[in-house]
Design an enzyme around this catalytic site. Structure first.
Site, PDB file in Angstrom:
ATOM      1  N   GLU A 105      -9.760  10.423  13.997  1.00  0.00           N
ATOM      2  CA  GLU A 105      -9.919   8.974  14.503  1.00  0.00           C
ATOM      3  C   GLU A 105      -8.971   8.749  15.527  1.00  0.00           C
ATOM      4  OE1 GLU A 105     -11.382   7.496  10.194  1.00  0.00           O
ATOM      5  OE2 GLU A 105      -9.858   6.395  11.280  1.00  0.00           O
ATOM      6  N   CYS A 120      -4.468   4.407  19.843  1.00  0.00           N
ATOM      7  CA  CYS A 120      -3.523   4.792  18.609  1.00  0.00           C
ATOM      8  C   CYS A 120      -4.317   6.204  18.452  1.00  0.00           C
ATOM      9  CB  CYS A 120      -4.160   3.991  17.370  1.00  0.00           C
ATOM     10  SG  CYS A 120      -3.428   4.617  15.813  1.00  0.00           S
ATOM     11  N   CYS A 127      -3.729  13.698   5.456  1.00  0.00           N
ATOM     12  CA  CYS A 127      -2.144  13.443   5.395  1.00  0.00           C
ATOM     13  C   CYS A 127      -1.780  14.340   4.021  1.00  0.00           C
ATOM     14  CB  CYS A 127      -1.960  12.093   5.501  1.00  0.00           C
ATOM     15  SG  CYS A 127      -0.062  11.788   5.580  1.00  0.00           S
ATOM     16  N   CYS A 131       0.240   7.955   0.131  1.00  0.00           N
ATOM     17  CA  CYS A 131       0.532   6.499   0.054  1.00  0.00           C
ATOM     18  C   CYS A 131      -0.679   5.914  -0.660  1.00  0.00           C
ATOM     19  CB  CYS A 131       1.004   5.903   1.330  1.00  0.00           C
ATOM     20  SG  CYS A 131       2.411   6.733   2.245  1.00  0.00           S
ATOM     21  N   CYS A 134      -3.142   3.820   1.266  1.00  0.00           N
ATOM     22  CA  CYS A 134      -3.677   4.215   2.488  1.00  0.00           C
ATOM     23  C   CYS A 134      -4.929   5.107   2.391  1.00  0.00           C
ATOM     24  CB  CYS A 134      -2.779   5.154   3.315  1.00  0.00           C
ATOM     25  SG  CYS A 134      -3.284   5.957   4.774  1.00  0.00           S
ATOM     26  N   CYS A 357      -7.224   2.785   8.502  1.00  0.00           N
ATOM     27  CA  CYS A 357      -7.106   4.371   9.003  1.00  0.00           C
ATOM     28  C   CYS A 357      -7.696   5.226   7.750  1.00  0.00           C
ATOM     29  CB  CYS A 357      -5.465   4.554   8.747  1.00  0.00           C
ATOM     30  SG  CYS A 357      -4.751   5.741   8.736  1.00  0.00           S
TER      31      CYS A 357
HETATM   32  N1  SAH Z   1       1.942   8.400   8.559  1.00  0.00           N
HETATM   33  C1  SAH Z   1       2.348   7.430   9.462  1.00  0.00           C
HETATM   34  C2  SAH Z   1       1.529   6.834  10.643  1.00  0.00           C
HETATM   35  C3  SAH Z   1       0.253   6.662  10.252  1.00  0.00           C
HETATM   36  S1  SAH Z   1      -0.053   5.209   9.330  1.00  0.00           S
HETATM   37  C4  SAH Z   1       3.080   6.286   8.856  1.00  0.00           C
HETATM   38  O1  SAH Z   1       2.798   5.957   7.528  1.00  0.00           O
HETATM   39  O2  SAH Z   1       3.833   5.458   9.433  1.00  0.00           O
HETATM   40  C5  SAH Z   1       0.073   4.015  10.230  1.00  0.00           C
HETATM   41  C6  SAH Z   1       0.087   2.504   9.575  1.00  0.00           C
HETATM   42  O3  SAH Z   1      -0.812   2.253   8.785  1.00  0.00           O
HETATM   43  C7  SAH Z   1       1.368   2.833   8.619  1.00  0.00           C
HETATM   44  O4  SAH Z   1       2.300   1.816   8.358  1.00  0.00           O
HETATM   45  C8  SAH Z   1       0.611   2.593   7.226  1.00  0.00           C
HETATM   46  O5  SAH Z   1       1.392   2.235   6.043  1.00  0.00           O
HETATM   47  C9  SAH Z   1      -0.523   1.563   7.615  1.00  0.00           C
HETATM   48  N2  SAH Z   1      -1.730   1.485   6.732  1.00  0.00           N
HETATM   49  C10 SAH Z   1      -2.262   2.556   5.822  1.00  0.00           C
HETATM   50  N3  SAH Z   1      -3.201   2.104   5.189  1.00  0.00           N
HETATM   51  C11 SAH Z   1      -3.365   0.871   5.516  1.00  0.00           C
HETATM   52  C12 SAH Z   1      -4.172  -0.045   4.888  1.00  0.00           C
HETATM   53  N4  SAH Z   1      -5.077   0.091   3.925  1.00  0.00           N
HETATM   54  N5  SAH Z   1      -4.063  -1.417   5.434  1.00  0.00           N
HETATM   55  C13 SAH Z   1      -3.245  -1.779   6.482  1.00  0.00           C
HETATM   56  N6  SAH Z   1      -2.012  -0.807   6.955  1.00  0.00           N
HETATM   57  C14 SAH Z   1      -2.516   0.477   6.342  1.00  0.00           C
HETATM   58 FE1  SF4 Z   2      -0.114   9.682   5.346  1.00  0.00          FE
HETATM   59 FE2  SF4 Z   2      -1.205   7.189   5.034  1.00  0.00          FE
HETATM   60 FE3  SF4 Z   2       1.094   7.545   4.162  1.00  0.00          FE
HETATM   61 FE4  SF4 Z   2       0.802   7.301   6.718  1.00  0.00          FE
HETATM   62  S1  SF4 Z   2       0.500   5.679   5.415  1.00  0.00           S
HETATM   63  S2  SF4 Z   2       2.151   8.728   5.527  1.00  0.00           S
HETATM   64  S3  SF4 Z   2      -1.009   8.475   7.139  1.00  0.00           S
HETATM   65  S4  SF4 Z   2      -0.816   8.603   3.606  1.00  0.00           S
END
Ligand code: SAH
Ligand code: SF4
Length: 390
Positions: A105, A120, A127, A131, A134, A357
């Site tokens: 995306e 973006c 990934c 997390c 996420c 995301c």
């Molecule tokens: N992997 C990298 C970059 C991609 S994630 C990282 O973790 O920084 C980009 C941002 O989106 C991160 O700050 C992540 O914590 C946030 N993010 C992921 N899932 C989300 C959600 N469901 N709602 C809001 N922010 C989210």
């Molecule tokens: Fe991966 Fe999502 Fe964690 Fe970023 S926030 S490191 S994309 S699992």
């Protein structure tokens, strides 16, 4: 009885090499290999990256003979748009399909009230880091994106906005880049670095390093290189102020705990009061959003050139969390701002188009699975996923 023969239904692949993703040296080497002088590489570079041209026949400063020679061996190809969605707030999201059928995306987020905005970019398909909040983390890593695929995402986004040739005066809607899409960019550093160098090149797309921000979940050993080699802005997905909570919501914290992460932030090359590190902080109800958490956050970043980005949690089907109440987010923001830090609450953007995301890709995969199932039940094999024909 012998099993039935396997019939493959593969898309015919174009064997020609894609020039997108080659850096200056690689392009010069290609031109040398077909007997062209070095200045030709400069011309092709300008056509591809500044003018956005994809058709060799329209590269008018190049002789017809050379155009034909290029077209025989090369293509200038962006990823395919598998889906595109425009939100009522101007956020636009693409699902791009790459040559092997994998998808990632890309999102364009316009600044509110301004004629510019950020693209973006995704760094990986899926990934590894899981997390808990996420959606991308629920999708297993398929692979790293190549430099060509990262540059291609930006170029394809720019096609939509017709911003070719690159405007000299900087007046462009796609003015900034954030590497904050699917994946962990510092686990794919070489390709991301190669892509960003191409995107920064002044005779090409020309996005200044000051307009580029990379977001990491905290891959400590790679942070210094990111600052030294690219000089871009850093954003750190912090999201918790104690190892106990961070371990729970971001498993990478077990490998690189908060003390190490904060040390790497203090050592980030180029960070200064003019170029602060952004700490992203996702607001999860009852998990990390108390006044005490906000005060602990101030303690944690003491002495660092920092700013904050408070992100209301964007829920997705099956997620374990709720977004904090707006009053709690506001209180959190006030505590940080009263201490002199910028701490805006990120406006939820593009909620009507599944902007969390990783959601669009999942949605598309689910649809494809349903289609594939229907085709298999009807006895029709799928071209992209070869199956034994019975
Ligand atoms: N992997 C990298 C970059 C991609 S994630 C990282 O973790 O920084 C980009 C941002 O989106 C991160 O700050 C992540 O914590 C946030 N993010 C992921 N899932 C989300 C959600 N469901 N709602 C809001 N922010 C989210
Ligand atoms: Fe991966 Fe999502 Fe964690 Fe970023 S926030 S490191 S994309 S699992």
């Amino acid at each position: 009885m012998l099993p039935p023969p396997v019939r493959l239904y593969l898309c015919p692949m174009d064997e020609r090499k894609n020039l997108i993703g080659l850096d200056r040296d690689e392009l010069a080497a290609e031109m040398a290999a077909i007997g062209e002088k070095p200045f030709r590489a400069k011309q092709v570079w300008h056509w591809v990256y500044n003018r956005g041209e994809t058709d060799f026949a329209r590269m008018t400063s190049i002789s017809k003979v050379m155009q034909a020679r290029l077209a025989e061996r090369y293509v200038v190809r962006r990823p395919q748009v598998a889906r595109e969605m425009l939100s009522s707030d101007g956020t636009r999201k693409w699902l791009f399909a790459f040559d092997d059928g994998n998808e990632a995306e890309t999102v364009y987020i316009p600044d509110v009230d301004e004629d510019r905005g950020a693209v973006c970019l995704s760094s990986q398909v899926g990934c590894t880091l899981t997390c808990r909040f996420c959606h991308t983390g629920t999708q297993l890593l398929v692979r790293n994106l190549t430099a060509a695929e990262v540059v291609g995402q930006f170029m394809a986004a720019r096609d939509t906005y017709g911003e070719w040739p690159t405007p000299d005066d900087g007046g462009r809607q796609l003015s900034n880049i954030v590497v904050m899409g699917m994946g962990e960019p510092l686990y794919n550093f070489d390709n991301i670095a190669a892509a960003l160098k191409i995107l920064m090149d002044g005779d090409g797309i020309g996005i200044s390093k000051r307009r580029i921000t990379l977001s990491t979940s905290g891959v400590v050993p790679m942070m210094r290189r990111c600052g030294e080699e690219l000089g871009i802005n850093l954003a750190v997905s912090l999201h918790a102020v104690t190892d106990e909570v961070r371990d729970r919501i971001m498993p990478i914290n077990k490998k690189y705990p908060l003390a190490e992460l904060m040390r790497a932030c203090r050592d980030y090359p180029g960070a200064s009061n003019a170029r602060r590190i952004t700490f992203e902080y996702i607001m999860l109800k009852g998990v990390n959003d108390s006044a005490a958490d906000a005060r602990a956050l101030l303690k944690l970043i003491k002495g660092l050139p920092a700013k904050f980005n408070l992100i209301p949690f964007n829920p997705w089907p099956g997620s374990d969390f709720e977004c904090s109440d707006m009053a709690d987010i506001k209180r959190f923001s006030d505590i940080l701002q009263d201490a002199g830090y910028s701490a805006p609450i990120r406006l939820p953007r593009g909620r009507d188009i599944l902007a969390a995301c990783g959601q669009l890709r999942s949605d598309s995969k689910r649809e494809r699975c349903t289609r594939l199932k229907a085709r298999l039940e009807a006895g029709i094999p799928d071209e992209r996923h070869p199956v034994p024909a019975g």
